[in-house]
Design an enzyme around this catalytic site. Structure first.
Site, PDB file in Angstrom:
ATOM      1  CD  GLU A 251     -61.208 -48.183  13.383  1.00 28.55           C
ATOM      2  OE1 GLU A 251     -62.108 -49.055  13.301  1.00 28.55           O
ATOM      3  OE2 GLU A 251     -60.153 -48.349  14.024  1.00 28.55           O
TER       4      GLU A 251
ATOM      5  CD  GLU B  43     -62.815 -49.452  18.115  1.00 33.88           C
ATOM      6  OE1 GLU B  43     -63.755 -49.010  17.441  1.00 33.88           O
ATOM      7  OE2 GLU B  43     -62.484 -50.652  18.111  1.00 33.88           O
TER       8      GLU B  43
END
Length: 592
Positions: free
Chosen positions: A234, A158
């Site tokens: 995710e 991320e």
């Protein structure tokens, strides 16, 4: 040998379209003797892949070390995945977030003021290169094209939410390829245009992280990546808990519907989490977006497989959804049975301050300092430290003791009597002393290093020195407490006359007998204040009356039939000198 590649619209396994149905399970959050059981239950839910982070600070608590012993045996974990006939995704970071202490970055790395984390700063890159080469020496031989299970490796984590240093990302890719990683490389970001752009490079396959609004999220991802498989790497099917909040859950029906939305359009998925496990020891991190919020010990995450490895209603609902799109085994896991429930008395065996003050104390060597040092000045990564000085003015009048910042909790004593507590999560940094003379002692706890955002790597302890009525307080004696020695201290003191002082910090000990082996126990901490617990020398983690978590999970392999030992370090008040074990977990209230 097989081949795993990225096609025009799908992942390709030996040239055929393949939908990845994966679940996250962090080997470092699960007792290694329970890995195989959890992996098998993932397959029975219909998963074909297991995903894991790699926690740099767990493997390398000191520079130059890279441990793969016991619960850090990544190769063994991946081999167990392969033995179950499943694939693996490896996410080595170097930054992982994961509600893990310091986001997985070692504390020693960020003590150098020149190091700029998650950037192309040379000192940081040098350390990252050493780390990744050690990880890839394990992963490379276990790739699918060499007969192993690994099909994807992720670059950073991320990153678009943190920075946009393309030279940094390019360096990570170069190190990865130079180390012999040949499987496709991915990135992950929340699906916003800025994050997807900042967190990626040409040649890396973009994936997204989200928990709902699938069509919208995939549309944004497709705008930035016109071809290739869509993947939610995710899928947030649950959430984590912080001390002082509530236990987070979401509805089975909604998460199952969100999963269906991903799979129905041919998307691949990775459940975050399939099985969360536990932040054993002092491994839980913290968030600070204006208010410091330390993470609880449990990482149950409201996942399909709960903290103790038992299937939940979510497990079976997800299994039914998966069965619409992929083969699912007929076998199902056994339902959870009640754990043994019983109580045992505890004996208060030693006061922490007395043990620290003793000559040759096993709890650490005391050192002298003019200025008040931080934990990091002491090369002390986590836990507790005791700071003591003598205030020379014996005046009866009160005084104000203050600090620039307390990270994260400080108990203040004057001549051995408690004065009060300074708590970071309440933004407290000053306290009134009843007099300005006597022996001042401050016990400081690091409650977890920040794992997300710009405060990663900040020093711990009492920041900016101490001032009494505006004047500097100098000449400190400091002990960085060695928590690993606490069970030994308890055993050595167990023959002493029972203590009666309930006020902490105090060490207590007890024994309990099991007639047979068990899958696990649930230790009830409701009668205690705040502290740490060891069972047979294994540090379960932190407890705190603040909640929401009430029980600590004791993995089955930690205990045995016969006599077992429990040791408690209570930092506040041990209201009940007993240890109670419950039939099941109590993770707290779900509403606020």
């Amino acid at each position: 040998m097989s081949e795993f590649t990225i096609g025009e619209t799908d992942f390709l396994l030996d040239g055929r379209a393949h939908q990845v149905i994966s679940g996250a399970m962090h080997y470092f959050r699960v007792h290694p003797e329970q890995w195989a059981d959890r992996i098998r239950k993932a397959r029975l839910m219909g998963l074909n892949t297991i995903e894991t982070y790699v926690a740099w600070n767990a493997h390398s608590p000191r520079r130059g070390e890279f441990s793969t012993e016991g619960g850090l045996d990544l190769a063994r974990f991946l081999e167990l995945v392969a033995a179950e006939g499943m694939h693996a995704i490896v996410r080595p970071g170097p930054y992982i977030c994961a509600e893990w202490d310091n986001g997985g970055l070692p504390a020693w790395l960020l003590r150098d003021p020149e190091v700029r984390p998650r950037s192309s700063e040379p000192r940081y890159l040098e350390a990252v290169t050493e780390y990744l080469q050690q990880v890839y020496a394990i992963v490379a031989p276990l790739q699918i094209d060499r007969g192993g299970p690994v099909v994807l490796v992720q670059i950073e984590n991320e990153y678009g939410a943190y920075g946009s240093d393309k030279d940094y990302l390019a360096h990570l890719v170069q190190v990865t390829r130079d180390a012999g990683i040949t499987v496709p490389l991915t990135t992950i970001d929340q699906p916003t245009p800025e994050m997807l752009s900042d967190g990626s490079l040409p040649g890396l396959h973009l994936t997204a992280s989200f928990g709902s609004r699938t069509a919208e999220r995939f549309a944004t991802l497709r705008e930035h990546q016109p071809t290739g498989p869509l993947m939610c790497a995710e899928f947030w099917n649950g959430w984590f808990d912080s001390w002082g909040t509530h236990h987070h859950t979401n509805t089975v029906e909604q998460t199952a519907a969100d999963l269906d939305a991903i799979l129905s359009v041919g998307g691949s998925v990775n459940f975050y989490m399939f099985h969360g496990g536990t932040n054993f020891g002092l491994t839980s991190g913290a968030n600070d977006k204006g208010m410091y919020q330390p993470i609880v010990t449990s990482y149950d995450y409201d996942a399909p497989l709960d903290e103790a490895g038992h299937p939940t209603a979510k497990y079976f609902a997800f299994r039914d959804v998966i069965a619409k799109y992929a083969p699912v085994p007929a076998e199902v896991p056994d339902a959870a049975a009640d754990a043994p429930a019983f109580e045992v008395p505890l004996q208060r065996v030693a006061a922490l301050f007395d043990v620290v003050a003793a000559s040759g104390s096993p709890l650490g060597t005391t050192s002298a300092h003019g200025d008040l040092p931080t934990f990091d000045d002491l090369q002390h990564d986590s836990g507790l430290a005791l700071f003591t000085t003598t205030l020379p003015d014996g005046a009866a009048g009160a005084g104000i003791l203050g600090f620039e910042e307390v990270r994260d909790r400080a108990w203040v004593f004057l001549d051995g009597s408690p004065v009060g507590v300074l708590a970071r999560d309440s933004h407290e940094n000053a306290i009134a002393l009843p007099r300005t003379g006597g022996q001042l002692s401050i016990l400081v706890e690091d409650q977890g290093r920040v794992n997300y955002g710009q405060r990663i790597g900040e020093p711990k302890g009492l920041i900016g020195g101490a001032r009494l009525d505006g004047a500097p307080v100098l000449d400190w004696s400091v002990t960085a407490i060695e928590l690993d020695a606490v069970p030994g201290v308890a055993a050595d003191a167990s023959g002493a006359a029972p203590g009666t002082d309930a006020a902490g910090p105090v060490i207590a000990r007890g024994e309990f007998t099991l007639d047979a082996e068990t899958d696990g126990l649930f230790l009830d901490t409701a009668g205690w204040g705040k502290g740490l617990v060891w069972v047979n020398g294994f540090l379960l983690g932190r407890y705190w009356r603040r909640g929401p978590q009430r029980t600590l999970f004791v993995p089955g392999p930690v205990v045995h039939s016969g006599v077992n030992e429990i040791v408690v370090l209570e930092l506040e008040v041990l209201a009940e000198a007993r240890a109670a074990f419950l039939a099941g977990p109590e993770l707290g209230h779900t509403e606020v």
